[in-house]
Write a protein that holds these residues in place. Structure first.
Motif, PDB file in Angstrom:
ATOM      1  N   ALA A   1       0.815  -1.219   0.000  1.00 23.52           N
ATOM      2  CA  ALA A   1       0.000   0.000   0.000  1.00 23.52           C
ATOM      3  C   ALA A   1       0.844   1.264   0.000  1.00 23.52           C
ATOM      4  O   ALA A   1       0.293   2.369   0.006  1.00 23.52           O
ATOM      5  CB  ALA A   1      -0.923   0.003   1.217  1.00 23.52           C
ATOM      6  N   GLY A   2       2.170   1.132  -0.010  1.00 21.71           N
ATOM      7  CA  GLY A   2       3.035   2.300  -0.092  1.00 21.71           C
ATOM      8  C   GLY A   2       3.569   2.799   1.229  1.00 21.71           C
ATOM      9  O   GLY A   2       4.060   3.938   1.312  1.00 21.71           O
ATOM     10  N   ALA A   3       3.528   1.972   2.271  1.00 20.70           N
ATOM     11  CA  ALA A   3       4.013   2.399   3.583  1.00 20.70           C
ATOM     12  C   ALA A   3       5.532   2.511   3.606  1.00 20.70           C
ATOM     13  O   ALA A   3       6.243   1.808   2.882  1.00 20.70           O
ATOM     14  CB  ALA A   3       3.566   1.412   4.661  1.00 20.70           C
ATOM     15  N   ASP A   4       6.030   3.394   4.454  1.00 20.31           N
ATOM     16  CA  ASP A   4       7.460   3.496   4.750  1.00 20.31           C
ATOM     17  C   ASP A   4       7.769   2.467   5.837  1.00 20.31           C
ATOM     18  O   ASP A   4       7.256   2.582   6.950  1.00 20.31           O
ATOM     19  CB  ASP A   4       7.780   4.903   5.238  1.00 20.31           C
ATOM     20  CG  ASP A   4       9.256   5.098   5.569  1.00 20.31           C
ATOM     21  OD1 ASP A   4      10.020   4.102   5.553  1.00 20.31           O
ATOM     22  OD2 ASP A   4       9.629   6.247   5.872  1.00 20.31           O
ATOM     23  N   PRO A   5       8.592   1.430   5.546  1.00 22.27           N
ATOM     24  CA  PRO A   5       8.864   0.413   6.585  1.00 22.27           C
ATOM     25  C   PRO A   5       9.492   0.989   7.837  1.00 22.27           C
ATOM     26  O   PRO A   5       9.353   0.408   8.919  1.00 22.27           O
ATOM     27  CB  PRO A   5       9.806  -0.563   5.872  1.00 22.27           C
ATOM     28  CG  PRO A   5      10.363   0.189   4.717  1.00 22.27           C
ATOM     29  CD  PRO A   5       9.301   1.160   4.298  1.00 22.27           C
ATOM     30  N   LYS A   6      10.143   2.139   7.736  1.00 21.79           N
ATOM     31  CA  LYS A   6      10.750   2.765   8.909  1.00 21.79           C
ATOM     32  C   LYS A   6       9.705   3.384   9.828  1.00 21.79           C
ATOM     33  O   LYS A   6      10.050   3.923  10.877  1.00 21.79           O
ATOM     34  CB  LYS A   6      11.763   3.825   8.477  1.00 21.79           C
ATOM     35  CG  LYS A   6      12.984   3.264   7.746  1.00 21.79           C
ATOM     36  CD  LYS A   6      13.971   4.354   7.393  1.00 21.79           C
ATOM     37  CE  LYS A   6      15.208   3.791   6.722  1.00 21.79           C
ATOM     38  NZ  LYS A   6      14.909   3.096   5.455  1.00 21.79           N
ATOM     39  N   LYS A   7       8.425   3.291   9.423  1.00 24.18           N
ATOM     40  CA  LYS A   7       7.330   3.770  10.264  1.00 24.18           C
ATOM     41  C   LYS A   7       6.421   2.612  10.682  1.00 24.18           C
ATOM     42  O   LYS A   7       5.245   2.827  10.993  1.00 24.18           O
ATOM     43  CB  LYS A   7       6.509   4.819   9.512  1.00 24.18           C
ATOM     44  CG  LYS A   7       7.259   6.107   9.213  1.00 24.18           C
ATOM     45  CD  LYS A   7       6.345   7.103   8.491  1.00 24.18           C
ATOM     46  CE  LYS A   7       7.051   8.415   8.228  1.00 24.18           C
ATOM     47  NZ  LYS A   7       6.150   9.373   7.519  1.00 24.18           N
ATOM     48  N   VAL A   8       6.948   1.392  10.708  1.00 21.83           N
ATOM     49  CA  VAL A   8       6.149   0.205  11.040  1.00 21.83           C
ATOM     50  C   VAL A   8       6.603  -0.362  12.369  1.00 21.83           C
ATOM     51  O   VAL A   8       7.790  -0.600  12.583  1.00 21.83           O
ATOM     52  CB  VAL A   8       6.274  -0.868   9.932  1.00 21.83           C
ATOM     53  CG1 VAL A   8       5.578  -2.158  10.356  1.00 21.83           C
ATOM     54  CG2 VAL A   8       5.683  -0.364   8.623  1.00 21.83           C
ATOM     55  N   VAL A   9       5.650  -0.575  13.271  1.00 22.68           N
ATOM     56  CA  VAL A   9       5.921  -1.280  14.522  1.00 22.68           C
ATOM     57  C   VAL A   9       5.239  -2.643  14.453  1.00 22.68           C
ATOM     58  O   VAL A   9       4.134  -2.762  13.928  1.00 22.68           O
ATOM     59  CB  VAL A   9       5.455  -0.491  15.762  1.00 22.68           C
ATOM     60  CG1 VAL A   9       6.236   0.805  15.901  1.00 22.68           C
ATOM     61  CG2 VAL A   9       3.971  -0.189  15.715  1.00 22.68           C
ATOM     62  N   PHE A  10       5.916  -3.667  14.980  1.00 19.72           N
ATOM     63  CA  PHE A  10       5.444  -5.051  14.873  1.00 19.72           C
ATOM     64  C   PHE A  10       5.064  -5.530  16.265  1.00 19.72           C
ATOM     65  O   PHE A  10       5.918  -5.784  17.106  1.00 19.72           O
ATOM     66  CB  PHE A  10       6.546  -5.922  14.280  1.00 19.72           C
ATOM     67  CG  PHE A  10       6.087  -7.277  13.784  1.00 19.72           C
ATOM     68  CD1 PHE A  10       4.843  -7.804  14.097  1.00 19.72           C
ATOM     69  CD2 PHE A  10       6.925  -8.046  12.984  1.00 19.72           C
ATOM     70  CE1 PHE A  10       4.435  -9.045  13.634  1.00 19.72           C
ATOM     71  CE2 PHE A  10       6.538  -9.294  12.513  1.00 19.72           C
ATOM     72  CZ  PHE A  10       5.292  -9.795  12.835  1.00 19.72           C
ATOM     73  N   SER A  11       3.760  -5.638  16.524  1.00 19.07           N
ATOM     74  CA  SER A  11       3.240  -6.145  17.795  1.00 19.07           C
ATOM     75  C   SER A  11       2.802  -7.594  17.623  1.00 19.07           C
ATOM     76  O   SER A  11       2.903  -8.163  16.540  1.00 19.07           O
ATOM     77  CB  SER A  11       2.062  -5.280  18.257  1.00 19.07           C
ATOM     78  OG  SER A  11       2.408  -3.917  18.345  1.00 19.07           O
TER      79      SER A  11
END
Length: 420
Positions: free
Chosen positions: A96-106
């Protein structure tokens, strides 16, 4: 402002009549308003931008609430990050075009493969939820030749006073690590060669309408931050979670984002910590509805039933949580109403979307099940071999099909009969 309103006696999504959508795309159908999505995220961004502690804050949309690519893309274009709980959700946000550096993995059950996937993508942080997960992540990161950025999801043992199924911050919950064990776990993480301790995380539950439990939880988390600082473990960010509730009933009060965030921002001012948060329902819940048609009206012993073409497989929340959704006629009729249980065709007694609702309706009438943008399509299933609904995004006068209606053939395309 409501983005679903009556115009000339017909309920509209922005500038498009729901009767028009039903005629062209059929029912059941999920209908979303792009303007509602945009306004919901902007409310967070505006409150953060107006407070000194909000500089550099990261709003990470909780993907589990609604994972449609178009919804994710709307938020990604506005600079949002994402809170994911699976490798599949990671693939979705990247698509979807997200920046992976703005992803948190819970999530409590991250597999080694998912950890490798997230490390390769270069995500912002892993929210670690147990000691065994920490050890696995250290091993996987070492195999990948990387250091994994981590925060611990700490349970402050604060009662959020919400439904027990969506209360996540108590000591009995499967989520997170016990407050009393957190200090020892941070010490262990700081000593591991392939772990970089970067933050702390807290999420106490969902559909909270009273902001005070957030403040109580933050007080406990900040006390732990101070202990870590004394021990030389310096954090870079604090994740205050999500859970802010929405209005499901017309007469219900809905807390503002400012009433939720400002007391937290006041406590975080001057600490030098980047703020991360994980709203889900609040961003999408009231941005969507489920459009359905009445098939039959049936008089029962002591009850009347409005049998619709949507069912518990389309919207699970009423059966799962006894959750309330307002149910409104798309073209309201004049005259007296009767009480109806609004039920679907699924062969379960729990297949209802509303009970004892006063309605003046006839077979063929359209109903709008409101506030269905969160945990609606995301939890939908194919029970009774029912294809999942079409998803539509309204943008002013324009309608976009953002997910095609499934066919029955698609449902069994991956199956096979035994050889003769």
């Amino acid at each position: 402002m409501s983005f679903f309103s009556l115009k000339n006696g017909v309920l509209h999504a922005e500038n498009v009549a729901l009767t028009t959508l039903a005629a062209e795309y059929g029912t059941p159908a999920y209908v979303y308003s792009r303007a509602a999505l945009t306004a919901a995220l902007k409310e967070f961004q505006d409150v953060l931008g107006a407070h000194p502690a909000g500089a550099g804050a990261l709003v990470c949309y909780a993907v589990k609430a609604n994972s449609n690519l178009a919804v994710l893309n709307v938020f990604a274009r506005m600079g949002a990050g994402f809170d994911i709980v699976s490798g599949g959700e990671l693939q979705r946000v990247l698509a979807a075009g997200a920046d992976p550096k703005k992803v948190v993995f819970s999530g409590v059950g991250k597999t080694a493969a998912e950890m490798k996937q997230a490390l390769a993508a270069g995500i912002f942080c892993f929210n670690v939820e147990s000691a065994p997960e920490l050890e696995r992540l250290n091993q996987v990161a070492g195999e990948c030749g990387q250091k994994a950025p981590v925060s611990f999801r700490v349970n402050p043992n604060v009662d959020p006073k919400t439904h027990p199924y969506i209360s996540t911050g108590l000591k009995e919950a499967k989520f997170g690590v016990a407050y009393e064990q957190a200090l020892a776990l941070y010490r262990r993480a700081a000593a591991l060669p392939n772990i970089a301790v970067t933050g702390i995380d807290c999420h106490i539950g969902s559909q909270l309408l009273d902001p005070s439990p957030f403040v109580e939880a933050l007080d406990r988390i900040l006390a732990l931050v101070d202990q870590l600082t004394v021990e030389g473990i310096q954090l870079h960010h604090i994740d205050i979670g999500g859970g802010l509730g929405i209005k499901y009933q017309a007469e219900q009060e809905q807390p503002t984002v400012a009433s939720y965030l400002n007391p937290l921002l006041d406590k975080l001012a001057g600490r030098g910590l980047q703020i991360v948060m994980e709203p889900g329902r609040r961003l999408v819940g009231n941005a969507g509805l489920l459009l359905t048609q009445i098939e039959f009206l049936k008089e029962g012993e002591g009850k009347n039933f409005a049998i619709i073409d949507a069912a518990m497989n389309d919207l699970m929340r009423p059966a799962l949580y006894e959750a309330w959704h307002d149910i409104n006629p798309v073209a309201p009729r004049d005259g007296a109403s009767r009480d109806y249980d609004v039920v679907g065709p699924v062969c379960e007694s729990g297949d209802f979307l509303g009970q004892a609702r006063p309605l003046n309706v006839q077979p063929g009438d359209l109903l709008a099940v409101m506030s269905a943008g969160a945990y609606g399509m995301a939890m939908a299933s194919n029970y009774n071999t029912r294809p999942r609904a079409v998803e539509l995004m309204v943008d002013g006068d324009t309608v976009h099909v953002i997910r095609q209606r499934e066919s029955v053939e698609q449902l069994y395309a991956g199956e096979a009969v035994l050889p003769a």
